[in-house]
Design a protein around this motif. Structure first.
Motif, PDB file in Angstrom:
ATOM      1  N   ILE A  36       9.900  -7.548  -7.741  1.00  0.00           N
ATOM      2  CA  ILE A  36       9.374  -7.960  -6.502  1.00  0.00           C
ATOM      3  C   ILE A  36       8.675  -6.722  -5.779  1.00  0.00           C
ATOM      4  CG2 ILE A  36      11.555  -7.405  -5.221  1.00  0.00           C
ATOM      5  CD1 ILE A  36      10.849 -10.010  -3.453  1.00  0.00           C
ATOM      6  N   HIS A  37       9.122  -5.576  -6.110  1.00  0.00           N
ATOM      7  CA  HIS A  37       8.447  -4.359  -5.794  1.00  0.00           C
ATOM      8  C   HIS A  37       7.270  -3.661  -6.987  1.00  0.00           C
ATOM      9  CE1 HIS A  37      11.084  -4.171  -2.118  1.00  0.00           C
ATOM     10  NE2 HIS A  37       9.852  -4.495  -1.584  1.00  0.00           N
ATOM     11  N   GLY A  38       7.079  -4.411  -7.648  1.00  0.00           N
ATOM     12  CA  GLY A  38       5.964  -3.919  -8.732  1.00  0.00           C
ATOM     13  C   GLY A  38       6.511  -2.822  -9.539  1.00  0.00           C
ATOM     14  N   TYR A  40       6.389   0.295  -8.489  1.00  0.00           N
ATOM     15  CA  TYR A  40       7.440   1.290  -7.637  1.00  0.00           C
ATOM     16  C   TYR A  40       8.629   1.342  -8.382  1.00  0.00           C
ATOM     17  CZ  TYR A  40       9.795   3.849  -4.329  1.00  0.00           C
ATOM     18  OH  TYR A  40      10.445   4.826  -3.608  1.00  0.00           O
ATOM     19  N   GLU A  41       9.289  -0.267  -8.873  1.00  0.00           N
ATOM     20  CA  GLU A  41      10.404  -0.416  -9.428  1.00  0.00           C
ATOM     21  C   GLU A  41      10.226  -0.798 -10.668  1.00  0.00           C
ATOM     22  OE1 GLU A  41      12.461  -2.564  -6.061  1.00  0.00           O
ATOM     23  OE2 GLU A  41      12.255  -0.706  -4.871  1.00  0.00           O
ATOM     24  N   TRP A  42       9.229  -0.071 -11.670  1.00  0.00           N
ATOM     25  CA  TRP A  42       8.915  -0.894 -12.858  1.00  0.00           C
ATOM     26  C   TRP A  42      10.197  -1.007 -13.712  1.00  0.00           C
ATOM     27  CZ3 TRP A  42      10.263   2.458 -17.089  1.00  0.00           C
ATOM     28  CH2 TRP A  42      10.474   3.942 -16.642  1.00  0.00           C
ATOM     29  N   GLY A  87       2.324   1.344  -6.388  1.00  0.00           N
ATOM     30  CA  GLY A  87       2.750   0.011  -7.105  1.00  0.00           C
ATOM     31  C   GLY A  87       3.477  -0.865  -6.319  1.00  0.00           C
ATOM     32  N   ARG A  88       3.908  -0.639  -5.100  1.00  0.00           N
ATOM     33  CA  ARG A  88       4.925  -1.629  -4.450  1.00  0.00           C
ATOM     34  C   ARG A  88       4.420  -2.739  -3.997  1.00  0.00           C
ATOM     35  NH1 ARG A  88      10.181  -0.274  -1.796  1.00  0.00           N
ATOM     36  NH2 ARG A  88      10.616  -1.503  -0.198  1.00  0.00           N
ATOM     37  N   ALA A  89       3.298  -2.845  -3.170  1.00  0.00           N
ATOM     38  CA  ALA A  89       3.021  -3.982  -2.568  1.00  0.00           C
ATOM     39  C   ALA A  89       1.986  -4.843  -3.444  1.00  0.00           C
ATOM     40  CB  ALA A  89       1.940  -3.659  -1.491  1.00  0.00           C
ATOM     41  N   TYR A 149      16.631  -8.029  -8.564  1.00  0.00           N
ATOM     42  CA  TYR A 149      16.741  -6.597  -8.880  1.00  0.00           C
ATOM     43  C   TYR A 149      15.671  -5.619  -8.225  1.00  0.00           C
ATOM     44  CZ  TYR A 149      19.968  -7.087 -12.483  1.00  0.00           C
ATOM     45  OH  TYR A 149      21.451  -7.287 -13.218  1.00  0.00           O
ATOM     46  N   HIS A 150      16.190  -4.449  -7.864  1.00  0.00           N
ATOM     47  CA  HIS A 150      15.485  -3.478  -7.270  1.00  0.00           C
ATOM     48  C   HIS A 150      16.010  -2.294  -7.766  1.00  0.00           C
ATOM     49  CE1 HIS A 150      13.810  -5.640  -3.443  1.00  0.00           C
ATOM     50  NE2 HIS A 150      14.651  -6.565  -3.772  1.00  0.00           N
ATOM     51  N   SER A 151      15.057  -1.048  -7.197  1.00  0.00           N
ATOM     52  CA  SER A 151      15.381   0.313  -7.486  1.00  0.00           C
ATOM     53  C   SER A 151      15.134   1.117  -6.303  1.00  0.00           C
ATOM     54  CB  SER A 151      15.013   0.988  -8.726  1.00  0.00           C
ATOM     55  OG  SER A 151      13.568   0.847  -9.051  1.00  0.00           O
ATOM     56  N   ALA A 152      15.730   2.140  -5.899  1.00  0.00           N
ATOM     57  CA  ALA A 152      16.911   2.663  -6.619  1.00  0.00           C
ATOM     58  C   ALA A 152      17.919   2.991  -5.516  1.00  0.00           C
ATOM     59  CB  ALA A 152      16.740   3.834  -7.322  1.00  0.00           C
TER      60      ALA A 152
END
Ligand SMILES: [Zn+2]
Length: 236
Positions: A36-38, A40-42, A87-89, A149-152
């Motif tokens: 969901i956060h592209g 940035y959270e690859w 890369g987040r948005a 899922y997210h990080s971190a």
């Protein structure tokens, strides 16, 4: 290796497909969303691809009565753009996890929140095609449990403000087999427009899980979590 076919449930702002992989065909439906956060959270997308590969080779892991959906990248444009803050948005500079119609705000106090570059919650709740595609998919199904899922590093967050009892129960069960912090760290951020809060509003037990860092997929850890996720049912 068996390559399960992906279902395209929508198209990103820049025209990339939003792909959902399906495992099993039973009446009890559950879902995992990554990316969901592209970019940035690859690493969440790497994890989703590893889980998709694993389940392709081991379809028997999903119980006969269940169907598991995995959306590998809800923000493919951010993933393509950068493996960093940029890369987040999504392509409209919207944080998709601030765009859901639950406690939605275009702007929010940045104290304690992610604030490396300016991004917004969108022009309106559910203004973004990625948000609307996932909402439509969720409404078209009867999900019994949900992971985003997210990080971190902040831990496991139950959905709902305040968290609903089903989401708390799911978070308890998943926390018991992992070392992700639970209760999660409280940075003082006030969270608006979040996917798991909207899922909770729909009556779906839902959790955010933050991976340990921004590089590792934590595959083994999340294989243990997957096993508990598939065994888990909420009962009042
Ligand atoms: Zn995130």
């Amino acid at each position: 290796m068996r390559h399960p076919q992906a279902q395209v449930i929508g198209i990103s702002v820049a025209g990339r497909p939003l792909e959902v992989y399906q495992f099993g065909n039973g009446p009890v439906e559950k879902m995992i969303v990554a990316g969901i956060h592209g970019g940035y959270e690859w690493n969440t997308i790497v994890l989703a691809d590893e889980l998709i590969g694993y389940l392709g080779n081991h379809p028997e892991v999903v119980p006969l009565e269940q169907t598991l959906y995995i959306l590998r990248a809800l923000n493919p444009d951010g993933f393509a753009r950068s493996r960093g803050f940029r890369g987040r948005a999504n392509e409209n500079n919207v944080d998709i996890n601030r765009n859901f119609p639950s406690n939605w705000e275009a702007e929010w106090p940045r104290a304690g929140c992610w604030d490396y570059i300016p991004i917004t919650g969108g022009k309106a709740a559910a203004s973004e095609p990625e948000t609307r595609a996932l909402m439509a998919f969720i409404k078209a199904h009867d999900l019994q449990a949900f992971i985003s899922y997210h990080s971190a590093a902040l831990g496991i967050f139950p959905g709902g403000q305040p968290p609903d009892i089903g989401s708390l129960s799911l978070a308890d069960a998943l926390a018991a087999v992992s070392d992700y912090p639970y209760p999660p760290f409280d940075t003082g951020c006030s969270y608006t427009g979040q996917l798991v809060d909207w899922a909770s509003d729909q009556g779906i037990p839902a959790v955010d899980i933050e991976l340990t860092n921004h590089q590792d997929s934590d595959f083994e850890k999340n294989l243990a979590i997957l096993s508990v996720f598939l065994d888990w049912f909420y009962s009042e």
